[in-house]
Design a protein around this motif. Structure first.
Motif, PDB file in Angstrom:
ATOM      1  N   THR A 100       9.658   4.231   3.911  1.00  0.00           N
ATOM      2  CA  THR A 100       8.383   5.130   2.830  1.00  0.00           C
ATOM      3  C   THR A 100       8.084   6.271   2.609  1.00  0.00           C
ATOM      4  O   THR A 100       9.195   7.069   2.684  1.00  0.00           O
ATOM      5  N   CYS A 145       0.670  -1.303  -0.168  1.00  0.00           N
ATOM      6  CA  CYS A 145      -0.210   0.120  -0.139  1.00  0.00           C
ATOM      7  C   CYS A 145       0.762   1.114   0.180  1.00  0.00           C
ATOM      8  O   CYS A 145       0.214   2.322   0.122  1.00  0.00           O
ATOM      9  N   ASN A 146       1.996   0.980   0.177  1.00  0.00           N
ATOM     10  CA  ASN A 146       3.041   2.495   0.592  1.00  0.00           C
ATOM     11  C   ASN A 146       4.007   2.557  -0.660  1.00  0.00           C
ATOM     12  O   ASN A 146       4.309   1.630  -1.318  1.00  0.00           O
ATOM     13  N   THR A 147       3.818   3.998  -0.790  1.00  0.00           N
ATOM     14  CA  THR A 147       4.918   4.660  -1.995  1.00  0.00           C
ATOM     15  C   THR A 147       6.039   3.715  -1.270  1.00  0.00           C
ATOM     16  O   THR A 147       6.779   4.450  -0.042  1.00  0.00           O
ATOM     17  N   MET A 148       7.360   3.346  -2.024  1.00  0.00           N
ATOM     18  CA  MET A 148       8.078   2.555  -1.190  1.00  0.00           C
ATOM     19  C   MET A 148       9.670   3.138  -2.077  1.00  0.00           C
ATOM     20  O   MET A 148       9.559   4.027  -3.124  1.00  0.00           O
ATOM     21  N   THR A 177       5.976   3.596  -6.459  1.00  0.00           N
ATOM     22  CA  THR A 177       4.758   4.016  -5.844  1.00  0.00           C
ATOM     23  C   THR A 177       4.075   2.242  -5.918  1.00  0.00           C
ATOM     24  O   THR A 177       4.722   1.288  -6.602  1.00  0.00           O
TER      25      THR A 177
END
Length: 114
Positions: free
Chosen positions: A97, A31-34, A52
């Motif tokens: 993140t 679920c996270n932009t890393m 993304t």
């Protein structure tokens, strides 16, 4: 607790390549932009590349065309292929993140030197 474990760094000559990896634990990774960050000696931590949840990527101007970020949501891993390394790429590389709201890992160090 969320934990990041980075690996893959090392000492390389200018022009060399490495592949960095980051394993994420106890987080909703997909679920996270890393982001891959790096901190050069004596400098602030900076964003190097981000990806993304859907795989769209973005890079710092200084690494465009040389670094490639990728993610595996099933394995909860983040990778950074670093090519054509320059001395100014030297630093400790971290993943987190885009909001960097989780504790930092130990990072993995790249030293580019002849």
């Amino acid at each position: 607790q969320v934990q990041f474990v980075e690996s893959g760094g090392g000492l390389v000559q200018p022009g060399g390549s490495l592949r960095l990896s980051c394993a994420a634990y106890e987080m909703y990774f997909s679920c996270n932009t890393m982001v891959w960050y790096r901190q050069a000696p004596g400098k602030e931590r900076e964003v190097v590349a981000r990806v993304t949840p859907t795989g769209r990527t973005d890079y710092a101007d200084s690494v465009k065309g040389r670094f490639t970020i990728s993610r595996d949501n099933d394995q909860k891993t983040l990778a950074l292929q670093v090519n054509s390394l320059k001395p100014e790429d030297t630093g400790v590389y971290y993943c987190n993140t885009v909001l960097a709201q989780f504790p930092w890992g130990r990072g993995t160090k790249i030293t580019v030197s002849s």
